[in-house]
Design a protein around this motif. Sequence first.
Motif, mmCIF file in Angstrom:
data_model
loop_
_atom_site.group_PDB
_atom_site.id
_atom_site.type_symbol
_atom_site.label_atom_id
_atom_site.label_comp_id
_atom_site.label_asym_id
_atom_site.label_seq_id
_atom_site.Cartn_x
_atom_site.Cartn_y
_atom_site.Cartn_z
ATOM 1 N N ASP A 71 5.392 -15.438 50.028
ATOM 2 C CA ASP A 71 5.868 -15.381 51.404
ATOM 3 C C ASP A 71 5.449 -14.075 52.062
ATOM 4 O O ASP A 71 5.278 -13.046 51.405
ATOM 5 C CB ASP A 71 7.386 -15.591 51.501
ATOM 6 C CG ASP A 71 8.170 -14.707 50.558
ATOM 7 O OD1 ASP A 71 8.112 -13.481 50.726
ATOM 8 O OD2 ASP A 71 8.845 -15.245 49.670
ATOM 9 N N SER A 73 6.661 -11.824 55.339
ATOM 10 C CA SER A 73 7.690 -11.670 56.362
ATOM 11 C C SER A 73 7.265 -10.636 57.393
ATOM 12 O O SER A 73 6.632 -9.623 57.075
ATOM 13 C CB SER A 73 9.026 -11.267 55.733
ATOM 14 O OG SER A 73 8.927 -10.011 55.100
ATOM 15 N N GLN A 87 9.390 -15.563 58.635
ATOM 16 C CA GLN A 87 8.807 -15.578 57.297
ATOM 17 C C GLN A 87 8.349 -16.970 56.890
ATOM 18 O O GLN A 87 9.153 -17.840 56.566
ATOM 19 C CB GLN A 87 9.821 -15.080 56.270
ATOM 20 C CG GLN A 87 9.259 -15.043 54.847
ATOM 21 C CD GLN A 87 10.283 -14.528 53.863
ATOM 22 O OE1 GLN A 87 10.825 -13.456 54.055
ATOM 23 N NE2 GLN A 87 10.549 -15.293 52.822
ATOM 24 N N PRO A 88 7.037 -17.214 56.884
ATOM 25 C CA PRO A 88 6.522 -18.447 56.282
ATOM 26 C C PRO A 88 6.506 -18.310 54.763
ATOM 27 O O PRO A 88 6.361 -17.212 54.221
ATOM 28 C CB PRO A 88 5.106 -18.550 56.852
ATOM 29 C CG PRO A 88 4.723 -17.148 57.170
ATOM 30 C CD PRO A 88 5.979 -16.414 57.524
ATOM 31 N N GLU A 89 6.655 -19.431 54.087
ATOM 32 C CA GLU A 89 6.679 -19.439 52.622
ATOM 33 C C GLU A 89 5.769 -20.551 52.111
ATOM 34 O O GLU A 89 5.819 -21.688 52.598
ATOM 35 C CB GLU A 89 8.101 -19.666 52.129
ATOM 36 C CG GLU A 89 8.236 -19.756 50.618
ATOM 37 C CD GLU A 89 9.682 -19.968 50.189
ATOM 38 O OE1 GLU A 89 10.464 -19.007 50.291
ATOM 39 O OE2 GLU A 89 10.038 -21.103 49.801
ATOM 40 N N LEU A 120 3.724 -25.430 52.710
ATOM 41 C CA LEU A 120 3.983 -24.296 53.589
ATOM 42 C C LEU A 120 5.135 -24.643 54.518
ATOM 43 O O LEU A 120 5.118 -25.665 55.200
ATOM 44 C CB LEU A 120 2.732 -23.960 54.406
ATOM 45 C CG LEU A 120 2.851 -22.792 55.385
ATOM 46 C CD1 LEU A 120 3.073 -21.488 54.634
ATOM 47 C CD2 LEU A 120 1.606 -22.706 56.267
ATOM 48 N N ALA A 123 10.450 -20.416 56.194
ATOM 49 C CA ALA A 123 11.668 -20.193 55.420
ATOM 50 C C ALA A 123 12.731 -19.468 56.232
ATOM 51 O O ALA A 123 13.916 -19.782 56.136
ATOM 52 C CB ALA A 123 11.356 -19.398 54.151
#
Length: 409
Positions: A71, A73, A87-89, A120, A123
């Motif tokens: 991830d 952030s 924040q992409p995870e 993807l 989050a």
Amino acid sequence: MRALAVAAAMAIAPLPAGAEEQGPFHFQATVATQAHPAFQAAYSGKKPLGDGRFGNSLQSVAESATSVVMDLSLTLRPWEGAELVFQPELAGGRGLSSTLGVAAFPSGEVYRVGNPEPTLIVARAALKQAVGPLTFVAGKYAIPEFFDNVPYANDPHTRFMSWGLWASAAYDYPADVRGYTWGLAADFSKDWWSARAGIFLEPKVANGARLETDILKASGLVVELEARSGPGAVRVLVFMSSANMGSYAQAIAGHVQIEDTRAQGRTKAGMAASANYDFGRGLGAFIRASFNDGKNETWAFTEIDRSLAMGALQSGARWGRERDEAGAGLVVSGLSGPHRAYLEGGGYGFLIGDGALRYGAELLGELFYRAGVTEQVSLGVNYQPILHPAFNRDRGPVHVFTGRAHIAF
């Protein structure tokens, strides 16, 4: 998937007095491989799962599983007292037996998703606003970042991995299948104490990916008090969730599965208490206890109605390895009477169910060592013996071994 990065938690939770602000970007990646040898099992579940497997049982043959969580952030401070976190995870892989068969599941790097394909998601997308001693948080995040946050047991990337150690297992906290939800929370912190409260969205169905946006149909409420004194802190949390839950008593009486008894307006209530203490010289310890009423089905976290967990951490500074850390923990988990009777009668939840049950408390121990290779990179090994997986004396013991690699900057 589950990814409780410490930096993300600090970005969402109120910063302690005197804490330094972080830079705008934070990246972490964790690769974990778990394995267990074959173990004795008198029987396994017979519920078709649609992928060639049956039941919610941990496979009794030797198996391994690898997970990857990454991830990135971004934290912006657009005006005074405000923080905006995005924040992409990216997560892929799976847990042992598709994350089934152990209530205090041994890997916090995975959640209840059986699909191993890299996925993807967003989050976290949250706004924090501080106004004097008050801090408000609105948006999407994981509840243990704000509530029930014990500093020695809140990061499965690098520390304890069992679900029963990094969270209070009987707190069936609102979350989608990947561990996140939308909500509003507030924190009032003054001197030695804090008070927190929040309301959050529940999934539409148990262990579901979609959240119910009508809070009159489903929601999760939580209130927590925390007291701090020198090197220690204690917390008490109470919660109540409402959703379209099934009733264990009705399922037993009708000889049906729990999902066949769902009705709007059902609730689950309980509490959790925790404490942590810094003994100095890099040694810290914690304890967690939690329970819920156990009348209606587990909805969002894990199938545990009673839990007692404890553990200790030691910095490697004692033996000249400042970046290293060692830990030992134990979690004892139990079920309510109705939940136990439902499983004994052949019922299945979304996580456990062997088709029958000779009940015993589930015991999971955890030992880990993490070696800091550099400031950004660490390698770790982990061992977890499990007695009575999924509360079943007719299965196990199980020995789970883990290797972890973690990078963060």
